[in-house]
Design an enzyme around this catalytic site. Structure first.
Site, PDB file in Angstrom:
ATOM      1  N   HIS A  10      31.630  35.386  40.369  1.00 48.25           N
ATOM      2  CA  HIS A  10      32.645  36.422  40.217  1.00 48.25           C
ATOM      3  C   HIS A  10      34.027  35.785  40.163  1.00 48.25           C
ATOM      4  O   HIS A  10      34.202  34.619  40.510  1.00 48.25           O
ATOM      5  CB  HIS A  10      32.581  37.421  41.377  1.00 48.25           C
ATOM      6  N   HIS A  35      39.331  32.109  38.705  1.00 48.71           N
ATOM      7  CA  HIS A  35      38.342  31.045  38.696  1.00 48.71           C
ATOM      8  C   HIS A  35      37.000  31.586  39.172  1.00 48.71           C
ATOM      9  O   HIS A  35      36.931  32.630  39.805  1.00 48.71           O
ATOM     10  CB  HIS A  35      38.771  29.892  39.603  1.00 48.71           C
TER      11      HIS A  35
END
EC number: 3.1.4.58
Length: 202
Positions: free
Chosen positions: A39, A131
């Site tokens: 995620h 990220h």
């Protein structure tokens, strides 16, 4: 409750990344993140009172409705706090659509954080840096070689068109692997007040 607001890459994108990483993995001090928990965190909410969930959901739905969908892909990589003494290895998120998409994602993250604060809960974390966490290290290490490898990677594009509110339950035992549960999703650019659709996450 320990929650976070996130962008969840589709299964196809995660599987593509896994195919790239698998033959390159080393054991050593790396603790690899489970692929099914991939995620991009927009806002981390370390301690949310259960009675705030309804208002939090309503405010997140409104915040998401004010932002437009994007096109994203997982590409490149990096390390936190820096490559020379990395404790966390991550893949990057590339927005290859219209001009201003990076700023739009920043505004989406800011909107999610403001929604959480307005609902009466605390938001933790530093400046938003999109990220996907790949692995953590027990001790700092030079991750230059790994980042160079990741810089050769570019996954398939996918529509970034919703946010998810995810509960994170810390596990038991020495590994303490967290379990994630998607509580609700919120469409980007949808009508204000649209009801979120809950869905399971493996």
């Amino acid at each position: 409750m320990r929650l976070f607001v996130a962008v969840l890459p589709p299964v196809e994108a995660v599987e593509h990344l896994e195919e790239f990483l698998e033959p390159r993995r080393e054991h050593g001090d790396f603790r690899w993140s489970p692929p099914d928990q991939a995620h991009v965190t927009l806002a981390f909410l370390p301690d949310v009172a259960e009675h705030l969930l309804d208002e939090l959901g309503e405010r997140l739905a409104t915040a998401a409705s004010r932002r437009r969908p994007l096109v994203a892909r997982i590409a490149g990589g990096g390390a936190f706090p820096d490559v020379a003494r990395g404790r966390l290895l991550h893949a990057g998120l590339d927005l290859g659509g219209e001009a201003g998409d990076d700023e739009e994602l920043d505004r989406t993250a800011t909107g999610a954080r403001h929604a959480a604060v307005a609902a009466g809960t605390e938001v933790d974390g530093a400046r938003f840096r999109p990220h996907v966490t790949l692995a953590r290290l027990r001790r700092p290490a030079d991750l230059t070689r790994w980042v160079r490898v990741l810089d050769t990677y570019a996954g398939p594009s996918w529509p970034l068109d919703e946010l998810a509110l995810v509960a994170s339950y810390l596990g038991e035992g020495p590994r303490r692997r967290a379990r994630h549960e998607v509580l609700a999703t919120f469409p980007l650019g949808g009508r204000e007040g649209r009801r979120a659709q809950s869905r399971p996450r493996p």
